[in-house]
Design an enzyme around this catalytic site. Structure first.
Site, PDB file in Angstrom:
ATOM      1  N   ASN A  13      15.394   9.269   1.755  1.00  0.00           N
ATOM      2  CA  ASN A  13      14.506  10.280   1.148  1.00  0.00           C
ATOM      3  C   ASN A  13      14.034  11.269   2.201  1.00  0.00           C
ATOM      4  OD1 ASN A  13      13.778   9.884  -1.850  1.00  0.00           O
ATOM      5  ND2 ASN A  13      13.847   7.808  -1.058  1.00  0.00           N
ATOM      6  N   ARG A  64      -5.245  -5.137   8.592  1.00  0.00           N
ATOM      7  CA  ARG A  64      -4.825  -3.955   7.846  1.00  0.00           C
ATOM      8  C   ARG A  64      -5.724  -2.763   8.162  1.00  0.00           C
ATOM      9  NH1 ARG A  64      -1.281  -3.596   3.931  1.00  0.00           N
ATOM     10  NH2 ARG A  64      -1.059  -5.853   3.755  1.00  0.00           N
ATOM     11  N   MET A  89       6.774   0.906   3.347  1.00  0.00           N
ATOM     12  CA  MET A  89       6.556  -0.369   2.683  1.00  0.00           C
ATOM     13  C   MET A  89       5.263  -1.054   3.139  1.00  0.00           C
ATOM     14  SD  MET A  89       9.094  -0.063   0.841  1.00  0.00           S
ATOM     15  CE  MET A  89       9.502  -1.545  -0.038  1.00  0.00           C
ATOM     16  N   ARG A  90       4.167  -0.318   3.062  1.00  0.00           N
ATOM     17  CA  ARG A  90       2.864  -0.892   3.426  1.00  0.00           C
ATOM     18  C   ARG A  90       1.888  -0.588   2.291  1.00  0.00           C
ATOM     19  NH1 ARG A  90       1.249  -4.182   7.262  1.00  0.00           N
ATOM     20  NH2 ARG A  90      -0.705  -3.081   7.455  1.00  0.00           N
ATOM     21  N   HIS A 108       8.601   5.914  -6.054  1.00  0.00           N
ATOM     22  CA  HIS A 108       8.729   4.503  -6.432  1.00  0.00           C
ATOM     23  C   HIS A 108       9.962   4.356  -7.327  1.00  0.00           C
ATOM     24  CE1 HIS A 108       7.365   0.412  -7.282  1.00  0.00           C
ATOM     25  NE2 HIS A 108       7.672   0.644  -8.550  1.00  0.00           N
ATOM     26  N   GLU A 142      -5.158   2.751  -6.422  1.00  0.00           N
ATOM     27  CA  GLU A 142      -4.449   1.761  -7.252  1.00  0.00           C
ATOM     28  C   GLU A 142      -2.975   1.732  -6.841  1.00  0.00           C
ATOM     29  OE1 GLU A 142      -4.458   2.768 -11.395  1.00  0.00           O
ATOM     30  OE2 GLU A 142      -3.170   1.049 -11.893  1.00  0.00           O
ATOM     31  N   LEU A 143      -2.463   0.618  -6.401  1.00  0.00           N
ATOM     32  CA  LEU A 143      -1.088   0.490  -5.924  1.00  0.00           C
ATOM     33  C   LEU A 143      -0.099   0.979  -6.982  1.00  0.00           C
ATOM     34  CD1 LEU A 143       0.929  -0.549  -3.780  1.00  0.00           C
ATOM     35  CD2 LEU A 143       0.989  -2.708  -5.056  1.00  0.00           C
ATOM     36  N   ASP A 144       0.732   1.948  -6.609  1.00  0.00           N
ATOM     37  CA  ASP A 144       1.739   2.511  -7.533  1.00  0.00           C
ATOM     38  C   ASP A 144       1.083   3.002  -8.823  1.00  0.00           C
ATOM     39  OD1 ASP A 144       4.090  -0.097  -6.627  1.00  0.00           O
ATOM     40  OD2 ASP A 144       3.706   1.858  -5.715  1.00  0.00           O
ATOM     41  N   GLU A 173      16.273  10.063  -6.761  1.00  0.00           N
ATOM     42  CA  GLU A 173      15.108  10.210  -5.873  1.00  0.00           C
ATOM     43  C   GLU A 173      15.291  11.426  -4.972  1.00  0.00           C
ATOM     44  OE1 GLU A 173      14.060   6.686  -3.705  1.00  0.00           O
ATOM     45  OE2 GLU A 173      14.395   5.401  -5.429  1.00  0.00           O
TER      46      GLU A 173
HETATM   47  C1  GRF Z   1      13.811   3.772  -2.133  1.00  0.00           C
HETATM   48  O1  GRF Z   1      14.277   3.033  -3.250  1.00  0.00           O
HETATM   49  C2  GRF Z   1      12.411   4.254  -2.448  1.00  0.00           C
HETATM   50  O2  GRF Z   1      12.199   4.419  -3.824  1.00  0.00           O
HETATM   51  C3  GRF Z   1      11.579   3.134  -1.930  1.00  0.00           C
HETATM   52  O3  GRF Z   1      12.195   2.796  -0.704  1.00  0.00           O
HETATM   53  C4  GRF Z   1      13.626   2.835  -0.929  1.00  0.00           C
HETATM   54  C5  GRF Z   1      14.348   3.273   0.319  1.00  0.00           C
HETATM   55  O4  GRF Z   1      14.038   4.614   0.557  1.00  0.00           O
HETATM   56  N1  GRF Z   1      10.206   3.538  -1.797  1.00  0.00           N
HETATM   57  P1  GRF Z   1      14.646   5.397   1.858  1.00  0.00           P
HETATM   58  O5  GRF Z   1      16.151   5.299   1.763  1.00  0.00           O
HETATM   59  O6  GRF Z   1      14.123   4.660   3.085  1.00  0.00           O
HETATM   60  O7  GRF Z   1      14.142   6.790   1.717  1.00  0.00           O
END
Ligand code: GRF
Length: 203
Positions: A13, A64, A89-90, A108, A142-144, A173
């Site tokens: 992305n 955290r 991813m946090r 997401h 709120e998560l997601d 995406e």
């Molecule tokens: C993707 O599926 C995105 O929706 C999620 O992380 C995955 C990997 O994204 N949040 P990228 O290739 O690191 O951008």
């Protein structure tokens, strides 16, 4: 507009965003890419594009709150107009989110509000869904859960696996995320009362 992008993984992305900002379809520049994981592929992508990278390895922080505090401080140094969570991813603390609410977006891999959290493709397959997709939303406490901005859908076919589905979703995406950033750079997108507006239209 100045953008800071947060990543944890491959950064496809991020790459889509690099392609559209460096080659000028989006009037904005990525001031920095921050990763919480040392080996994230996105770090190399940023380096190849000449973009400043910062590593904030969350395993080096005792909790955290300490991590989020350092993360906020690092982001603020770049004074961004837009903060992008691109495969980050946090789970972020409310104190952190509040500092960037209204200018922080996330992508997401599901048609929110369905399948918040992880393993979205596997869950959609196991539920026997016939469609799936991706959502770009404003980040709130709120998560997601923040207001959705744009969604893209894909058909689920008989022989789809979590991997094949992820591949189809990822392509979408890479289309919808840059579109949102473009709108933000043009100052057309805003969040009021937990709703997303494009100009004066509730979307
Ligand atoms: C993707 O599926 C995105 O929706 C999620 O992380 C995955 C990997 O994204 N949040 P990228 O290739 O690191 O951008």
């Amino acid at each position: 507009a100045s953008i800071v992008v947060l990543i944890s993984g491959s950064g496809t992305n991020l790459q889509a965003l690099i392609d559209q900002t460096v080659h000028g379809t989006i009037a904005a520049r990525i001031a920095a890419v921050i990763s919480n994981r040392p080996g994230a592929g996105g770090i190399d992508r940023a380096r190849q594009a000449g973009i400043t990278t910062e590593l904030l390895d969350h395993t080096n922080f005792q909790d955290r709150e300490a991590f989020d505090e350092k993360l906020a401080e690092t982001i603020l140094r770049y004074k961004p107009d837009i903060v992008v969570l691109a495969g980050f991813m946090r789970i972020l603390t409310p104190a952190f989110v509040r500092q960037f609410q209204g200018k922080m977006v996330n992508i997401h891999p599901s048609l929110l509000p369905k399948y918040k959290g992880l393993h979205t493709h596997k869950r959609a397959l196991e539920a026997g869904d016939t469609e799936h997709g991706a959502t770009v939303h404003f980040v709130t406490e709120e998560l997601d859960g923040g207001p959705n901005i744009i969604q893209a859908r894909v058909d689920i076919e008989e022989n789809d696996t979590p991997e094949s589905l992820a591949g189809k979703v990822l392509l979408k995406e890479h289309q919808i995320f840059p579109q949102v950033i473009k709108w933000m750079a043009e100052q057309r997108l805003s969040m009021t009362d937990n709703r997303a507006y494009l100009d004066d239209i509730i979307i």
